[in-house]
Design a protein around this motif. Structure first.
Motif, PDB file in Angstrom:
ATOM      1  N   VAL A 292       0.838  -1.204   0.000  1.00 54.87           N
ATOM      2  CA  VAL A 292       0.000   0.000   0.000  1.00 54.87           C
ATOM      3  C   VAL A 292       0.867   1.246   0.000  1.00 54.87           C
ATOM      4  N   ASN A 293       1.898   1.223   0.826  1.00 56.03           N
ATOM      5  CA  ASN A 293       2.823   2.346   0.911  1.00 56.03           C
ATOM      6  C   ASN A 293       3.526   2.578  -0.418  1.00 56.03           C
ATOM      7  N   ALA A 296       1.334   4.272  -3.015  1.00 58.76           N
ATOM      8  CA  ALA A 296       1.222   5.710  -2.759  1.00 58.76           C
ATOM      9  C   ALA A 296       2.488   6.449  -3.171  1.00 58.76           C
ATOM     10  N   ALA A 328      -0.686  11.337   9.559  1.00 58.91           N
ATOM     11  CA  ALA A 328      -0.890   9.887   9.497  1.00 58.91           C
ATOM     12  C   ALA A 328      -0.494   9.218  10.808  1.00 58.91           C
ATOM     13  N   PRO A 339      -7.930  -1.114   9.742  1.00 58.96           N
ATOM     14  CA  PRO A 339      -8.312  -0.258   8.608  1.00 58.96           C
ATOM     15  C   PRO A 339      -7.638   1.113   8.653  1.00 58.96           C
ATOM     16  N   VAL A 340      -7.527   1.678   9.855  1.00 58.61           N
ATOM     17  CA  VAL A 340      -6.867   2.986   9.988  1.00 58.61           C
ATOM     18  C   VAL A 340      -5.389   2.875   9.623  1.00 58.61           C
ATOM     19  N   VAL A 342      -3.972   0.752   7.584  1.00 57.86           N
ATOM     20  CA  VAL A 342      -3.833   0.604   6.133  1.00 57.86           C
ATOM     21  C   VAL A 342      -3.995   1.958   5.445  1.00 57.86           C
ATOM     22  N   ALA A 343      -5.017   2.728   5.846  1.00 62.70           N
ATOM     23  CA  ALA A 343      -5.230   4.055   5.250  1.00 62.70           C
ATOM     24  C   ALA A 343      -4.045   4.968   5.529  1.00 62.70           C
ATOM     25  N   CYS A 344      -3.519   4.901   6.747  1.00 64.77           N
ATOM     26  CA  CYS A 344      -2.381   5.756   7.106  1.00 64.77           C
ATOM     27  C   CYS A 344      -1.104   5.315   6.397  1.00 64.77           C
ATOM     28  N   PHE A 346      -1.031   4.383   3.356  1.00 62.90           N
ATOM     29  CA  PHE A 346      -1.151   5.067   2.066  1.00 62.90           C
ATOM     30  C   PHE A 346      -0.773   6.539   2.212  1.00 62.90           C
ATOM     31  N   ALA A 347      -1.288   7.191   3.279  1.00 62.40           N
ATOM     32  CA  ALA A 347      -0.969   8.606   3.503  1.00 62.40           C
ATOM     33  C   ALA A 347       0.519   8.795   3.758  1.00 62.40           C
TER      34      ALA A 347
END
Length: 430
Positions: A292-293, A296, A328, A339-340, A342-344, A346-347
């Motif tokens: 994921v990282n 991004a 993040a 979930p947080v 994973v989203a972070c 990406f950020a």
């Protein structure tokens, strides 16, 4: 003998041998020969990143958990700290020697070659280590060897690339580094234990070799070896007066803090997933977060470098990226759920992609002197190595004393904001 550049060509704008096209700011960069060289350089950078970060992410944590199951956090902190301490000293010293090296293949290539070969041997031996002390000693050897190579690689950019093209080049370098780190996680997941170390060593050898062959074939020179190589001038060169070079000092401190923030967030990722979030397969979790990282970073790193070149601005990109990373980390501290996270991830990838490309370009523009680029880049690289010493020492008591991971990620956020504030103090770069 080294084929040096012509005397009538600016050192800041060139780095190729006599009789070859010089990439001045008027001529630009990214000609066919330049693109070929950049490809081999990025492959070498990616291979070195794989060898350095593969053990840190998964191989060392798992190895030390097996060797010291009752004190895995402390053992990992100790091993990473002493290794980073070694790299902190090796970077500027190897850079200084590379400034003064005279060889048929130029001043940088012998250090890249030697560091890579010693790093290969160290990785193979590290996989066979049977106690914590052996792991620490061999990891120090790997860090010393690969950081000597890394220091010489870093100096090739200001040697060869003109100022106004360094954002784009740094973008490709940043992408190469993150690809190397992600591939390191993949190798460590597919090849656990000793075979993971062997895989990282093989990947290093395969990806560094094209650069060594290309530079030997082209016989690139990067300017004459630095004069005044007596012991006194050698030692004095490590002190860069902040009163004479304030922007170098601000860049160094900002890089220290932003890398410390990143190290605080990443050092215990495997243990965070396993012990705090109770992820069933933490190794695959690290691989997923890395993917994921990486996605991004791919979206941001090269575009940010080109944009900073086009606008002629560096600081605004570095400040903005630091604040994104801070946000993040703060989100993970406030709500540490899968979930947080994973989203972070990406950020963090977006922020780090912007940061790693534009900051690299920025620091090459605040170097004190053209004849000491290796030494100066090595000194700046201390700001990347020192956090690897500080982060485990700071993180271990926070995690083991019961304050937990939310406080760790909150601290990471605060440190990133502090780094952004310092970047804004740089005056000579827009």
């Amino acid at each position: 003998m080294v084929h040096y550049i012509r005397d009538d060509v600016s050192m800041s704008d060139c780095g190729v041998g006599r009789g070859m096209k010089v990439p001045t700011s008027e001529q630009g960069f990214f000609g066919r020969q330049d693109r070929c060289w950049l490809l081999t350089f990025c492959l070498a950078w990616s291979g070195t990143a794989t060898a350095l970060f593969g053990p840190i992410q998964i191989l060392l944590p798992n190895q030390l958990e097996h060797l010291a199951p009752g004190n895995k956090e402390g053992a990992l902190a100790w091993v990473l700290s002493v290794g980073a301490l070694i790299s902190m000293f090796v970077n500027p010293i190897a850079g200084a020697f590379s400034d003064r090296t005279v060889s048929r293949s130029g001043p940088r290539l012998p250090w890249i070659t030697g560091g890579t070969l010693l790093g290969l041997a160290g990785l193979v031996a590290l996989g066979l280590a049977r106690d914590v002390v052996q792991v620490a000693v061999l990891w120090c050897a790997v860090q010393a060897a690969l950081n000597a190579s890394w220091s010489a690689l870093s100096a090739l950019v200001p040697d060869r690339v003109p100022d106004r093209k360094r954002g784009a080049v740094a973008g490709y370098i940043g992408l190469s580094q993150v690809v190397g780190i992600a591939f390191a996680a993949l190798l460590a997941t597919i090849f656990p234990g000793v075979f993971g170390y062997f895989a990282c060593a093989a990947f290093l050898a395969i990806l560094v070799t094209p650069l060594l062959l290309a530079d030997r074939r082209l016989k690139l020179g990067y300017g004459p070896a630095r004069r005044g190589s007596d012991l006194r001038s050698f030692v004095a060169g490590f002190w860069i007066d902040p009163r004479r070079f304030p922007d170098f000092s601000w860049a160094w401190l900002a890089r220290l803090l932003i890398n410390l923030s990143n190290a605080l967030a990443l050092t215990y990722t495997l243990y965070f997933l396993r012990d705090e979030l109770h992820v069933v397969n933490a190794e695959k979790g690290v691989l997923l977060l890395g993917s994921v990282n990486l996605a991004a970073v791919v979206l941001s790193v090269v575009l940010a470098g080109y944009a900073s070149d086009k606008l002629g601005r560096r600081k605004v990109f570095v400040v903005a990226s630091s604040l994104v990373m801070a946000a993040a980390s703060a989100m993970i501290a406030i709500r540490p759920t899968w979930p947080v996270v994973v989203a972070c991830a990406f950020a963090l990838g977006i922020g780090f992609g912007i940061y790693t490309s534009v900051d690299f370009a920025l620091i090459t523009q605040v170097l004190p002197a053209s004849d000491s680029r290796g030494q100066s880049m090595g000194t700046l690289n201390i700001a990347s190595s020192l956090p690897q010493v500080l982060a485990p020492a700071i993180a271990a008591p926070i995690v083991t004393a019961g304050s937990g991971y939310p406080m760790l990620y909150g601290l990471s956020s605060i440190v990133a904001v502090s780094g952004a504030i310092l970047v804004a103090q740089i005056a000579s770069v827009r």
